[in-house]
Design an enzyme around this catalytic site. Sequence first.
Site, PDB file in Angstrom:
ATOM      1  CB  SER A 231      -0.976   0.036   1.181  1.00 54.20           C
ATOM      2  OG  SER A 231      -1.742   1.224   1.141  1.00 54.20           O
ATOM      3  CD  GLU A 232       1.354   3.566   4.995  1.00 51.96           C
ATOM      4  OE1 GLU A 232       1.211   4.755   5.282  1.00 51.96           O
ATOM      5  OE2 GLU A 232       1.672   2.697   5.814  1.00 51.96           O
ATOM      6  CB  ALA A 233       5.941   1.440  -1.200  1.00 52.30           C
TER       7      ALA A 233
END
Length: 973
Positions: free
Chosen positions: A883-885
Site C-alpha cells: 500500500s504505502e510505498a
Amino acid sequence: MKPRKMWLNINGADRMLICDPEKDSLALVLRRIGLTSVKVGCDTGVCGSCSVILNGKLIRSCTKKVRTIEEYSKITTLEGIGTPDNLHPLQVAWMNHGAVQCGFCSPGFIVSSYALLLQNDNPTRQEVRDWFQKHRNVCRCTGYKQLVDAVMAAAKVVRGEATIEDITYKVPEDNECYGKPLVRPAALAKVTGLADYGEDMALKMPRETLHVAVVQPRVAHHAKILNIDTAEAAKMPGVVKIITHEEIKANGGTNQMAEANLHERSTVTLPSRKILCDDKIFRYGDVVALAVANTLDQARAAAAKVKVDFEPLPEYLNFLDAVMPDAIRVHDDTPNLFCVQPVLKGDALEDAEKVPEILDNSACSVEGSFYSTREPHLSIEGCTVQAYFDEDDSLTFQCKSQGLYTSISRIGVSLGVPREKLRIVDNFNGASFGWSTNAGDLCLAGAAAVAVNGPVALSLTYEEHQHFSGKRCPSFSNGRVACDEEGKITGAEFDVGLDHGAYSWGGDHVMEKPVRFSFFPYKVPHVAGLCRVANTNHTFGTAYRSYGSPQAYTMSEALMDMLAEKMNIDPFEFRWKNIARPGDTNINSHVFKDYPMEEMMEKLRPHYDNAVARAKAEDTPEKRRGVGIAWGGFNVTEGGTDQATIVLELDADNMILKYDTWQDLGQGGDVGSLMVTLEALKPMGVTPDRVRLCQNDTKICPDSGMSAASRSHYMNGHATKLAAEKLMAAMRKEDGTYRTYEEMKQEGIETRYEETYTCMTDTSITRLDPNTGIGDPTPAFTYVLNMAEVEVDTATGKTTVLRFVCVYDVGKIGNIDAVNGQAYGGISHSIGFALSEDYSDVKKHTNIARSGVPYIKDIPDEIILIPCENPREDGPFGSSGASEAFQSSGHVAVINAIYNACGVRIFDLPAKPEKIKAGLETLAAGKKIKPPKKYFLGSDLYDELENIKANPVKFRGHDMFESLGESDGSKFY
C-alpha cells in the site's frame, strides 16, 4: 413543507411516494424507501456515487429535485440490475477484476456502466473512459484501470462472447490460494448495494434516534471566543439540546482528546485539541457546539442559529510564518516549532559542519528549495457516525476508523465515560487513506449520545467534513547533494519543515519520516539533515498513505535529477550508479533490510529506454513529451511497540472463526485476513468456504492494531501463524489427520486460541536516536521504482500523464488483485498530488472537484505494474507490507517528466497549468526560471544541529516503550 403524493416506476414496479418536491432530491427519496445502493457522497453532483437511470438517461440523483421529475417516470437503481442470486455480468466482473475496494462508488459505477452497455455493448476502452468522464464518476481507490477492465469483461458476456463462468475466478483445485486473486468476502454485498455504509446505518437506527449537526463558525483561522449564544438555536423546531464544552464537562468529561508525545525532544506538555472549542478557535474547521434534534434538517437549521462572538487573533497559515521570531504561540504551552529530529551520518557524526565542506569540495553539487502541498484525502464518503449505549451499557460507536482500539485511546476519558465502557464497531467504510486514524468525529457523536443519554446519528456535509478532517502535512525543504567525478554521491544536507497545523498529535512521529526516506534507497556516505515540525492555524496534519515520506521524496528525487543533469548523466544511469548494494547503509547508518534495487532497475530499464525513444519521436513544439523516474519506498509496521492479537476458533459446524480488527477501508482487510488464515492453516487443507471472518468490533475482537504503516498483513500474518500452529497442534491426531469439533469437545481439548505477535521480539529494532538519527525503527521495507511519461501542452501548460510504470517489491504477494489495487490507487493519488490536489484555500477547496480530485481522464489507462517478488525471511509466508510505498514518490516521477518534456522544473506542488505556462513564457523570453529562495525554517541548519549536539537528550530506546504507560502523566494523556 407541503408533502406531495406521486408515483414513480422504480426498478420495474410502480411505487407511491410522499415527498417534499421543493426540497427533496431524487437520491434522498430513493434512499428513504430503502434503496441505499444510491450513495450520496459529495451531494453536489461531482462524484457520481448517486448515479441512477431516469427515463433511459443516466443522471446524478443528488442534485435532481423531485419537482423536476414527471410522475410515472422510470427509474433504475442498482437493485434493479442484479441481486445476490441473480447477478448481472457487470457485478460479477466488478468482483472478479479487483474493481471493488472500499465499494462506496461501486453502485454508481455499475449503474453508469449498465447505462453505457444499453447504448453500446461493444465499447472500446477509450469509450468507457470517455463515458465515466462525461458522467463524473469518481473512484478514489482504484485508479480506474480495474474498473475499465471489468466493463470490458462484462461487455463480452452481454454480447454472448463469454459466459459468467469465464469471468469468474475459481479457487485452485490444489487449494494453493496465497498470491492468487481470491474475491473479497465483502464484494458481493458491495456490488449489490447491500453493504451498509455510515449514512445507510443512520437510516436503519431505532426510531428514537436523534440527529446531530455541527456548529462550525468558519469565520476565522484563529480567534478568541468571547461568547457562544445558543438561546435562539435552542428554540428552533425539533431541537432537543444544544451542546457546548460546558455540557461535556458537566457530564464528567475533560473535553480534551488524548494525545501521546513519545519523542524526547517534544516540547508539548498539554493535549492541544478539544472536542468543542471553549476559549479559542485554532483553525477554520473547529467545532464549537452541537445541535441535537429530531431530524437532520432540524439539527442543521438549529446549528445555523448558534451565534459565536469572537476576537480575531494573528493567523499563521503556513510553517514559514509560524516559526518567525516574532510569531505568537498557537498554543500557550509550547513554541510553535515544537519538535526536531536530526540525522547525522559519516563525518557529520563528529562534526556536522564537515558536510558542507565535503559538498563544496565535490566535483559537482546542486541545491534547491521545495514545497509540497496540504494534500486532501478526498474520500468520497465523509464523516458519519452513530453512537448509542448498547446492551452492556457501553457507549458504542458505529463509524469509520482505521484503528478501533486506538480510537478508544484517543477518546480516553474526554467524554466522562470510562475507557472500558467504550466500544467501537466499524461500518462498511467508504475509504479514508488516513484521515480516520483521528477520532474527532467519534468524540462529537459520543458527546451528543452522553448528553441526551440515547442513540444519535452525526452527519457532516462534505464541506463540513473537508474542513473538519486532517490533511497531509505540507513541507518546506532545503536540500543539497553532491557527487564525485564519476557521479557517485559524496554527501547530502537537507532541512525539512513540516506544517502540522493546529494540533500536535502525531507531529513528533511523522517528523521521523523525512530523516529516514530522504535519498532512499541510495548510498550516501555523509549526511547532515534535520526535520522540524510546527503548529500553524491551518487544518491539522494527520496520517495519509505513505505518511511523511512524499515530502522527503519531493526534495531528494528532484535533486537526484538535477544532479544527473548537471553531470550530463542520464537520470536512470545516475540512479543506477548510486543505488545501495548489499552491505551499504541507509542515511540512518543501518543496512537496508533487502537489496532488490538492481533487480528492480533491470526490470524497468527496457520500459525506460522505450519511453525515452517514444518521447523523442513524438515530441512537437505544441505537445512536448518527457519521461521521469523516481525511487520510493516505505517502512512496514509502527516499530518496536507494534503488536497484533488475533483469535482462531473451531466452531460447532467445523468452521474456522477468525477474530481480528483488520479494519477494512478498501485496502482489503477482509481478503487479507482470509489469505493469511488460509496459508497458516494450509497443512489442514482449509478452503475459503470454511473460514468465517468476525472482524472490527471491540466487544468480540482482540486488538490487532491499526490499518496503517503498511503493517496489517505483516503483523496479522505473524499472529495468525502463531494461533494456527496451536490450533492445528490441538486438532492433530497421532495418524496426522485432524479432529472435528465434536471430537475436540469429547476429549476436553480447547477449540479457541488467542495469540499475540509483537515487534519487540525483534531485538534489531531501535528507535531513531534523537541526537543523531541513527536507528532501525521497523523490521521491514517495501520498495517502488516509478516512471511517468507525460505530455505538456505548451499553449495552456496542462500536463497529461500518458503512461505510468511501477516496479515494486512487497515480498511475497498475498493477494495479487488487492496489491495491484493499492498500486493503481496509490499511483492515481500521486498523479493528483503532482498536478492538482490541494487544500490551502478554505473558501475554494470545499469539495472533491474543487480540491483537484483526478477524474478518469486525468489518470492514464496504461499503468504497467511489474512485481519483483523477493520473499522475506522474517515476514509471514515471505510477505512484507504493501500500500504505502505506492504513494511515496510517484508524484516526483511526474514532476521530473515535466522538466524533461519542457524545461520547467516545478519546485512547489501542485504543478498546475498556470505555473507551467508561466515557466514556458519565461524560457521563451530567453530568461532563466528563478527557483525559490532558500527557506528560513526557524534557524540556520548548522546552528540548529550544533544546538542539538550541545544539548543532548537521553535516548530511552526500548526502555521508553516498556515503561511508558498511562500513569506517566508527563507524556501520556
